[in-house]
Design an enzyme around this catalytic site. Structure first.
Site, mmCIF file in Angstrom:
data_model
loop_
_atom_site.group_PDB
_atom_site.id
_atom_site.type_symbol
_atom_site.label_atom_id
_atom_site.label_comp_id
_atom_site.label_asym_id
_atom_site.label_seq_id
_atom_site.Cartn_x
_atom_site.Cartn_y
_atom_site.Cartn_z
ATOM 1 N N HIS A 85 51.656 43.887 36.474
ATOM 2 C CA HIS A 85 50.774 44.804 35.736
ATOM 3 C C HIS A 85 50.383 46.018 36.565
ATOM 4 C CE1 HIS A 85 47.114 42.606 37.348
ATOM 5 N NE2 HIS A 85 46.569 43.798 37.204
ATOM 6 N N ASP A 221 53.232 37.302 37.242
ATOM 7 C CA ASP A 221 52.751 38.682 37.352
ATOM 8 C C ASP A 221 53.094 39.314 38.707
ATOM 9 O OD1 ASP A 221 51.433 41.049 37.018
ATOM 10 O OD2 ASP A 221 49.541 40.163 36.364
ATOM 11 N N SER A 652 43.949 43.179 42.246
ATOM 12 C CA SER A 652 45.235 42.850 41.652
ATOM 13 C C SER A 652 46.334 43.182 42.632
ATOM 14 C CB SER A 652 45.447 43.672 40.387
ATOM 15 O OG SER A 652 44.784 43.063 39.343
HETATM 16 N N1 ASP Z 1 43.133 41.664 36.558
HETATM 17 C C1 ASP Z 1 42.338 42.425 37.479
HETATM 18 C C2 ASP Z 1 42.948 43.742 37.856
HETATM 19 O O1 ASP Z 1 43.771 44.232 37.116
HETATM 20 C C3 ASP Z 1 41.974 41.636 38.659
HETATM 21 C C4 ASP Z 1 40.596 41.128 38.481
HETATM 22 O O2 ASP Z 1 39.757 41.886 37.985
HETATM 23 O O3 ASP Z 1 40.337 40.009 38.839
HETATM 24 O O4 ASP Z 1 42.596 44.365 38.829
#
Ligand code: ASP
Length: 717
Positions: A85, A221, A652
């Site tokens: 992502h 991911d 992330s």
């Molecule tokens: N999914 C989050 C991000 O894209 C990571 C998190 O907030 O834990 O940074």
């Protein structure tokens, strides 16, 4: 009695050992405050192995990836791993219907096939220094906050320029504890970063929005990039003759896996937390901006997702945009639930009561902090309607892309109306490249629907005194039929049509300037911005100037009140260490979640009817043949695991490191029940979700057949 107090002390200590998982620590201060505790938790390295300016250390393997993620080096040839992502925008930019890397994945089978990504950079931290004294030079206790701010800014500019004299580094002085301490960060950026590999979205984004922010999770991911440098290993602009960067340090990768209770550490760049704000700030977010944002994004996503179902082209065009919108939409819903579950507001109110008693017990404190909370609350209460109004302006008014896109031309048009000069011509020309990029990912029909839905929501959702004038007018003119309004905009605007817009700009004259000035999309943009500049911004800024200073004082006082407590600073996109342990959790009474997920779970979720749960054929074949190679554990492949590291957005892509300093996972998310950890961390409920590195290796090796990449890495058994 003696026995009882012994038990009590023991319980308190046990409690504080558990709570030690909360916190995001500054690497520079590890030695002073945290390394002993980390060792007690199982860590085997020294503070210098983690952060040092005198020796190669873990920090040399960590980068800021792009704007807001973390990445880490995993080979001596500049190979870097981050989340799928995090690489998504770049993977998407390379994707077309013919070369659909989002759907099919992308694997460079040689360095020559790696794809450059203009605009993408990675940044290494060179060093950190505590510059609190130098930053506060000349600042006095009685100074007005604007003057204080200005003095600090001047000091910071001086510190920064001195820090990078004679180098190609950049430097930033960043405030900590709401401006009570200051640290200098010196960075070095590399701008030739190429895409090496990405699994198909059916692996990298498996589970889509349904599983996002959730445990149990089965998302692979990750994506791979490579840093390139000039022949001297220094940063260089993209050139085919650049060579793979040779890092000072890269992370060895452990194949040993994780067990419940194992020590884990996350080393990366958490973006923003607000752990020390008062109850009424949380209350305002919970009552106004968060629910409004969730509601408006639900409407927006309904339109976009329906359109994505209708054509593969629209699916590619809107995939990155949809993920961006959905990410905080989903998270915010978890935040609302989580804050309630831990009684965040109530706990803060109780703390504030004790705080006020502590202040009132001492005349000196009364003089310094006596009215801090009252003043703060007064401002937040008065700001609430304006916060709601800005949420609507951004999330409803500017949600249809045509509005924001037209807005990009607002200053050009204003200038052009005064006369077509060579500068105006040049500015018109300059827009052309970005116009092509914009239209690559644009579908006019989808946007027309968005305009209709979002303007209707804007009208219905907020009182008329907080609506743009033009919105009120069209509601009357079109008798509340926003579908009609949207078709009239799309019939008359040029901002939905690349050819028309390009030809207008190609021969840019006063007639075309007038045409643009009266374009219905630009008129709506201007009306929304007028509302902002004349009503919302003044309403917000009336108190806003004082909020940072009140929060600074409140922070300072909280630290003075609890001298025995070791405070960690809120996340501010600087490098931090969190550590905890691999651990399941109980989301509700009666359910206990295990700490890991496996390939078996992916197969269980397989559903060809649901886009997010379509398992690639090749993965099913590997599963059927149990062809797991060296990545197997208990006759399956581990996919994700959870631990109690305190992380945030920006973490992330961060490495999850074991007690020996080896890479065991890639952090990518948190659990739904724990997303409130940005405001209040709870060790029983908050878990970070990581990709087990063995799953990434399995996909690279067995699924993609990219064994040459595995050979670059240092695997430890
Ligand atoms: N999914 C989050 C991000 O894209 C990571 C998190 O907030 O834990 O940074």
């Amino acid at each position: 009695m003696k026995k009882l107090s012994f038990v009590l002390i023991f319980l308190l200590l046990a409690g504080s050992v558990l709570r030690a998982e909360e916190g995001m620590w500054i690497p520079l201060l590890l030695k002073k405050y945290k390394i002993e505790d980390m060792k007690r938790a199982g860590f085997k390295l020294t503070a210098e192995d983690v952060y040092s300016v005198n020796q190669v250390c873990l920090k040399d393997a960590i980068v800021i990836f792009g704007g807001g993620c973390t990445g880490e080096l995993i080979s001596g040839e500049g190979l870097l791993i981050t989340n799928h992502h995090c690489g998504y925008g770049n993977i998407q930019k390379h994707s077309t219907v013919e070369h659909d890397y989002l759907t099919d994945g992308f694997w460079a089978m040689s360095k020559g096939e790696e794809l450059p990504n203009p605009g993408l950079s990675v940044t290494f931290l060179v060093r950190i220094e505590d510059v609190t004294d130098a930053s506060l030079a000349g600042v006095t206790a009685t100074m007005a906050s604007a003057e204080r701010e200005k003095t600090i800014q001047l000091n910071s500019a001086k510190i920064q320029s001195e820090a990078i004299k004679g180098t190609s580094y950049t430097a930033k002085v960043t405030p900590f504890f709401n401006g009570n301490q200051f640290f200098l960060f010196v960075y070095e950026s590399y701008t030739d970063v190429r895409l090496v590999g990405a699994p198909p979205s059916a692996i990298g984004k498996f589970g889509g929005e349904t599983d996002n922010w959730m445990w149990p999770r089965h998302t692979g991911d990750f994506s791979l990039f490579r840093i390139y440098a000039g022949a001297d290993n220094r940063p260089a602009a993209y050139s085919p003759s650049n060579v793979p960067y040779k890092p000072k340090k890269f992370l060895p990768i452990s194949l040993k896996g994780v067990e419940s209770g194992d020590f884990t550490m996350v080393f990366g760049y958490p973006g923003r937390t607000t752990e020390y704000i008062p109850s009424f700030v949380i209350e305002s977010q919970v009552n106004y901006s968060i629910p409004a944002s969730v509601d408006l994004r639900t409407k927006r996503l309904d339109v976009i997702m329906a359109a994505m179902e209708t054509s593969p082209e629209i699916r590619i065009q809107y995939s990155a945009k949809k993920s961006g919108i959905a990410n905080s939409w989903k998270k915010n819903q978890g935040v609302l639930l989580g804050l309630k579950k831990v009684s965040a507001i109530q706990r803060k109110i109780e703390f504030e009561k004790r705080f006020q008693e502590w202040v009132n017990a001492d005349p000196g404190r009364i003089a310094q902090y006596g009215t801090v909370l009252d003043q703060y609350k007064d401002i937040i209460t008065k700001q609430a309607p304006f916060e709601l109004a800005i949420t609507y302006a951004r999330e409803a008014g500017e949600a249809p892309e045509i509005i924001g896109f037209a807005g990009r031309f607002a200053s050009l048009v204003d200038l052009a109306l005064k006369g077509i000069t060579p500068e105006v011509q040049k500015a018109a020309d300059n827009n052309k490249a970005s116009i092509a990029a914009y239209f690559k990912d644009y579908d006019a029909l989808t946007d027309q629907k968005l305009l209709s839905v979002m303007m209707e929501a804007y009208t219905k959702g907020i009182t008329p005194d907080f609506q743009p004038e033009l919105l009120k007018k069209i509601a009357v003119d079109f008798k509340g039929d926003f579908g009609k309004y949207a078709s009239s905009v799309f019939e008359n605007s040029v901002f939905d049509n690349q050819v028309e817009l390009m030809s207008l700009l190609g021969d840019f004259n006063s007639k075309s300037a007038k045409k643009l000035a009266n374009d219905p999309a630009l008129l709506m943009f201007k009306s929304i911005r007028k509302l902002q500049s004349e009503l919302i911004n003044p309403g917000l800024s009336r108190g806003q100037g004082q909020v940072p200073e009140l929060q600074r004082l409140y922070m300072k006082a909280q630290m003075e009140m609890q001298p025995e407590k070791l405070f960690y600073p809120d996340a501010n996109s600087t490098l931090r260490i969190s550590y905890g342990k691999v651990d399941g959790f109980a989301p509700v009474d009666g359910i206990q979640y295990r700490y890991f997920s496996t390939l078996d779970g992916i197969i269980q979720k397989d559903n060809p009817q649901i886009y997010d749960y379509r398992v690639p054929e090749k993965l099913k074949q590997l599963y059927a043949a149990k062809d797991y190679g060296q990545y197997a554990s208990n006759n399956t492949v581990p996919v994700c695991f959870i631990a109690s590291n305190h992380t945030s957005g920006g973490n992330s892509g961060s490495p999850v490191i074991n007690a020996e300093g080896q890479l065991i996972g890639i952090n990518f998310d948190r659990n739904w029940e724990g997303t409130m950890s940005d405001i209040m961390y709870d060790p029983d409920l908050c878990r970070n979700i990581s990709l087990d590195i063995r799953f990434a290796l399995f996909i690279i090796d067995k699924f993609a057949g990219a064994k040459h990449l595995i050979k670059e890495m240092q695997l430890v058994r």
